[in-house]
Design a protein around this motif. Structure first.
Motif, PDB file in Angstrom:
ATOM      1  N   TYR A 144     -96.536  20.388 -77.287  1.00  0.00           N
ATOM      2  CA  TYR A 144     -97.757  20.623 -76.528  1.00  0.00           C
ATOM      3  C   TYR A 144     -97.820  19.781 -75.262  1.00  0.00           C
ATOM      4  N   ALA A 145     -96.984  18.761 -75.148  1.00  0.00           N
ATOM      5  CA  ALA A 145     -97.016  17.938 -73.938  1.00  0.00           C
ATOM      6  C   ALA A 145     -96.615  18.737 -72.709  1.00  0.00           C
ATOM      7  N   THR A 146     -95.963  19.901 -72.896  1.00  0.00           N
ATOM      8  CA  THR A 146     -95.544  20.709 -71.759  1.00  0.00           C
ATOM      9  C   THR A 146     -96.561  21.787 -71.421  1.00  0.00           C
ATOM     10  N   LEU A 147     -97.646  21.902 -72.180  1.00  0.00           N
ATOM     11  CA  LEU A 147     -98.625  22.951 -71.953  1.00  0.00           C
ATOM     12  C   LEU A 147     -99.742  22.468 -71.053  1.00  0.00           C
ATOM     13  N   PRO A 148    -100.378  23.380 -70.304  1.00  0.00           N
ATOM     14  CA  PRO A 148    -101.522  22.973 -69.475  1.00  0.00           C
ATOM     15  C   PRO A 148    -102.715  22.640 -70.351  1.00  0.00           C
ATOM     16  N   GLY A 149    -103.567  21.723 -69.862  1.00  0.00           N
ATOM     17  CA  GLY A 149    -104.785  21.401 -70.597  1.00  0.00           C
ATOM     18  C   GLY A 149    -104.554  20.627 -71.863  1.00  0.00           C
ATOM     19  N   ILE A 150    -103.439  19.878 -71.963  1.00  0.00           N
ATOM     20  CA  ILE A 150    -103.166  19.139 -73.186  1.00  0.00           C
ATOM     21  C   ILE A 150    -104.208  18.059 -73.396  1.00  0.00           C
ATOM     22  N   THR A 151    -104.503  17.755 -74.649  1.00  0.00           N
ATOM     23  CA  THR A 151    -105.477  16.710 -74.954  1.00  0.00           C
ATOM     24  C   THR A 151    -104.940  15.724 -75.972  1.00  0.00           C
ATOM     25  N   GLY A 209    -114.725  17.064 -71.332  1.00  0.00           N
ATOM     26  CA  GLY A 209    -115.039  16.943 -72.750  1.00  0.00           C
ATOM     27  C   GLY A 209    -114.052  16.135 -73.560  1.00  0.00           C
ATOM     28  N   ALA A 210    -113.127  15.442 -72.908  1.00  0.00           N
ATOM     29  CA  ALA A 210    -112.170  14.609 -73.654  1.00  0.00           C
ATOM     30  C   ALA A 210    -112.933  13.530 -74.422  1.00  0.00           C
ATOM     31  N   SER A 211    -112.477  13.239 -75.639  1.00  0.00           N
ATOM     32  CA  SER A 211    -113.175  12.277 -76.484  1.00  0.00           C
ATOM     33  C   SER A 211    -112.990  10.856 -75.965  1.00  0.00           C
ATOM     34  N   GLY A 212    -113.908   9.983 -76.368  1.00  0.00           N
ATOM     35  CA  GLY A 212    -113.806   8.583 -75.979  1.00  0.00           C
ATOM     36  C   GLY A 212    -112.533   7.940 -76.479  1.00  0.00           C
ATOM     37  N   ASP A 213    -112.122   8.277 -77.715  1.00  0.00           N
ATOM     38  CA  ASP A 213    -110.896   7.713 -78.278  1.00  0.00           C
ATOM     39  C   ASP A 213    -109.676   8.126 -77.459  1.00  0.00           C
ATOM     40  N   ASP A 214    -109.616   9.419 -77.072  1.00  0.00           N
ATOM     41  CA  ASP A 214    -108.475   9.887 -76.293  1.00  0.00           C
ATOM     42  C   ASP A 214    -108.464   9.250 -74.904  1.00  0.00           C
ATOM     43  N   LEU A 215    -109.636   9.093 -74.306  1.00  0.00           N
ATOM     44  CA  LEU A 215    -109.698   8.439 -72.997  1.00  0.00           C
ATOM     45  C   LEU A 215    -109.242   6.982 -73.090  1.00  0.00           C
ATOM     46  N   ALA A 216    -109.606   6.325 -74.194  1.00  0.00           N
ATOM     47  CA  ALA A 216    -109.160   4.946 -74.386  1.00  0.00           C
ATOM     48  C   ALA A 216    -107.643   4.885 -74.516  1.00  0.00           C
ATOM     49  N   ARG A 217    -107.048   5.851 -75.207  1.00  0.00           N
ATOM     50  CA  ARG A 217    -105.590   5.914 -75.341  1.00  0.00           C
ATOM     51  C   ARG A 217    -104.942   6.165 -73.980  1.00  0.00           C
ATOM     52  N   ALA A 218    -105.553   7.055 -73.195  1.00  0.00           N
ATOM     53  CA  ALA A 218    -105.019   7.343 -71.861  1.00  0.00           C
ATOM     54  C   ALA A 218    -105.067   6.099 -70.986  1.00  0.00           C
ATOM     55  N   VAL A 237    -109.251  -4.387 -65.184  1.00  0.00           N
ATOM     56  CA  VAL A 237    -107.964  -3.752 -65.458  1.00  0.00           C
ATOM     57  C   VAL A 237    -108.167  -2.287 -65.855  1.00  0.00           C
ATOM     58  N   ASN A 238    -109.143  -2.028 -66.728  1.00  0.00           N
ATOM     59  CA  ASN A 238    -109.387  -0.654 -67.168  1.00  0.00           C
ATOM     60  C   ASN A 238    -109.882   0.224 -66.018  1.00  0.00           C
ATOM     61  N   ARG A 239    -110.744  -0.326 -65.179  1.00  0.00           N
ATOM     62  CA  ARG A 239    -111.220   0.456 -64.025  1.00  0.00           C
ATOM     63  C   ARG A 239    -110.054   0.790 -63.092  1.00  0.00           C
ATOM     64  N   THR A 240    -109.173  -0.176 -62.888  1.00  0.00           N
ATOM     65  CA  THR A 240    -107.998   0.074 -62.048  1.00  0.00           C
ATOM     66  C   THR A 240    -107.100   1.131 -62.676  1.00  0.00           C
ATOM     67  N   ALA A 241    -106.952   1.074 -64.005  1.00  0.00           N
ATOM     68  CA  ALA A 241    -106.112   2.044 -64.709  1.00  0.00           C
ATOM     69  C   ALA A 241    -106.653   3.462 -64.550  1.00  0.00           C
ATOM     70  N   PHE A 242    -107.975   3.636 -64.714  1.00  0.00           N
ATOM     71  CA  PHE A 242    -108.560   4.962 -64.560  1.00  0.00           C
ATOM     72  C   PHE A 242    -108.463   5.446 -63.116  1.00  0.00           C
ATOM     73  N   ALA A 243    -108.674   4.542 -62.151  1.00  0.00           N
ATOM     74  CA  ALA A 243    -108.528   4.925 -60.747  1.00  0.00           C
ATOM     75  C   ALA A 243    -107.091   5.362 -60.464  1.00  0.00           C
ATOM     76  N   PHE A 244    -106.132   4.664 -61.059  1.00  0.00           N
ATOM     77  CA  PHE A 244    -104.722   5.018 -60.924  1.00  0.00           C
ATOM     78  C   PHE A 244    -104.457   6.418 -61.474  1.00  0.00           C
ATOM     79  N   LEU A 245    -104.979   6.709 -62.670  1.00  0.00           N
ATOM     80  CA  LEU A 245    -104.768   8.025 -63.277  1.00  0.00           C
ATOM     81  C   LEU A 245    -105.391   9.134 -62.443  1.00  0.00           C
ATOM     82  N   HIS A 246    -106.590   8.896 -61.932  1.00  0.00           N
ATOM     83  CA  HIS A 246    -107.266   9.919 -61.133  1.00  0.00           C
ATOM     84  C   HIS A 246    -106.572  10.147 -59.798  1.00  0.00           C
ATOM     85  N   SER A 247    -105.812   9.164 -59.315  1.00  0.00           N
ATOM     86  CA  SER A 247    -105.140   9.309 -58.029  1.00  0.00           C
ATOM     87  C   SER A 247    -103.836  10.095 -58.125  1.00  0.00           C
TER      88      SER A 247
END
Length: 464
Positions: free
Chosen positions: A369-376, A399-408, A442-452
């Motif tokens: 599933y890592a190769t599919l669009p919209g993976i969660t 709608g991604a869960s808090g746990d998944d966002l924390a893992r990301a 650190v977490n704010r920087t990490a999320f900004a990095f992912l969004h960029s």
């Protein structure tokens, strides 16, 4: 027309659920797929009196999703007290850690339970190539007094097999280096669920540590409920056996025909033997609230034994099911339609056209599933770039869960720290402490990095 209240099938299924909610511990509840196990377990918990209790109940699951669902249902019912001490709602890993391992660990270095060795840069060194420790799954045989451990060589993923294919080191030499690396990290306070099981077994089997751990556990919990018990490994069952022998009331709920963790040692047959000790005649939930009668009949043909099909409770449609015989290609991992040799997706599309099933009503799912669009979800044992692709996609998934966002976020932090501090191998918490970094920043920087980051595949199939 029969109303739901008059429907005898529904009434019988509800009667089975009510009986399971009230069965006294120790007990084993054998539940079919779609039987509403989580509903039964949560409602059993909701029956607890509202006054403050001296003893609580532990609800244990194998996944954080199930844990969160049970806690959420308690809060939605206005019973937030059932999520707090003396009660406990969590995964089996966290239960073992909190009550059977952590109390006996030294305060320094601070003990830390990792979801996987992939959470830190734990490289197996001293050979002709460096490979992260998480790529070597381990097994434990609890039949030995000291719970013998070994590397599960037959369960290595493809990438790891390729990495060590032409190594000049023997498996025995690799195993020695693997355990040396693991010990060094354990000495630093890091453990995963595997090590927690090994230590829990050791602690329960030795009189001195058991005498320190068991009285608080027996004093706190009047009952421990284990959901999806069919996924218990041999080590899990050995631990539960020791707790049962010590007098802790257990209620196991599971379906031996639905085990999904055989890759990590789940033993449904051993569960049946243990379940017979809890209740010689298990309570059964045979009403399937999810599947049609056709699916129930099909599932029964795949079972061991001669149990009749489960009863479809809320559906009466008779839509047929077409089973496609498949095989793997002689090389690679391509899944083929056995009679024709065509790719399974092509065979599926051809049959859908023959039966006049429109494309909008077709669904194909994939293991990779890592190769599919919209993976969660993040695929385990992946390369850093694949994990980063997953993390970037998830942060852009509504709608991604808090746990998944924390893992990301954790994935992004590991990547950033690997770039900023390439010579340091400690976990993110140790690096932050050593460099006086704020976790929030650190977490704010990490999320900004992912969004960029660009969408995976939008720029030459890479992340830029």
């Amino acid at each position: 027309m029969t109303t739901p209240q008059q429907d005898p099938v529904r009434a019988d299924a509800e009667k089975q659920q009510q009986a399971a909610m009230a069965v006294a511990a120790p007990a084993y509840v054998a539940a079919c797929p779609g039987a509403g196990k989580t509903h039964v377990i949560t409602n059993r918990h909701l029956q607890s009196p509202r006054q403050r209790l001296r003893k609580g109940r532990a609800l244990i699951s194998f996944t954080r999703v199930a844990r969160d669902q049970m806690a959420r249902r308690c809060r939605s019912a206005g019973r937030a007290d059932l999520v707090q001490a003396p009660h406990f709602i969590g995964t089996l890993d966290s239960f073992l850690w909190e009550f059977l391992v952590k109390p006996r660990r030294a305060a320094q270095p601070a003990p830390r339970l990792l979801e996987s060795w992939a959470n830190i840069k734990a490289l197996v060194e001293g050979t002709d190539r460096e490979i992260n420790l998480h790529r070597f799954p381990m097994t434990v045989d609890p039949s030995y007094p000291e719970a013998r451990e070994a590397v599960a060589w037959d369960k290595l993923d493809y990438d790891t097999r390729q990495l060590i294919k032409d190594t000049s080191y023997s498996r025995a030499q690799w195993e020695k280096k693997i355990f040396e690396t693991r010990k060094a990290w354990c000495d630093e306070g890091y453990l995963t669920g595997h090590e927690a099981r090994v230590l829990a077994l050791w602690n329960l089997r030795h009189a001195k540590t058991a005498a320190a751990l068991l009285p608080p556990l027996l004093s706190r919990f009047a009952e421990v409920v284990v959901d999806e018990a069919q996924d218990c490994s041999a080590a899990d069952l050995a631990i539960l056996q020791l707790l049962h022998d010590a007098g802790l009331p257990l209620v196991l709920v599971g379906d031996p025909d639905q085990a999904i963790y055989a890759w990590r040692g789940a033993e449904p047959q051993a569960l049946q033997s243990f379940a017979a000790q809890l209740s010689p005649a298990p309570h059964r939930l045979t009403g399937n609230w999810r599947s049609s009668p056709v699916i129930c009949r099909l599932a029964s043909t795949l079972r061991t034994g001669q149990r009749p099909p489960d009863t479809s409770v809320v559906r009466d449609d008779d839509i047929p099911v077409l089973v496609l015989p498949t095989r793997f290609a002689d090389s690679g991992s391509r899944h083929l339609h056995a009679p024709t040799g065509a790719g399974i997706v092509d065979a599926f599309r051809t049959l859908a056209e023959e039966y006049a099933v429109p494309a909008k009503d077709c669904l194909v799912t994939a293991y990779k599933y890592a190769t599919l669009p919209g993976i969660t979800r993040e695929k385990p044992n992946t390369k850093a770039i694949t994990s980063l692709a997953w993390a970037r996609t998830l942060t852009h998934t509504p709608g991604a869960s808090g746990d998944d966002l924390a893992r990301a976020c954790a994935v992004a932090v590991r990547v950033l720290f690997g770039y900023w501090y390439p010579g340091e191998t400690g976990g993110p918490d140790r690096i932050m402490a050593g460099h006086r970094l704020s976790a929030g920043q650190v977490n704010r920087t990490a999320f900004a990095f992912l969004h960029s980051l660009n969408r995976p595949g939008s720029n030459g199939d890479s992340i830029s």
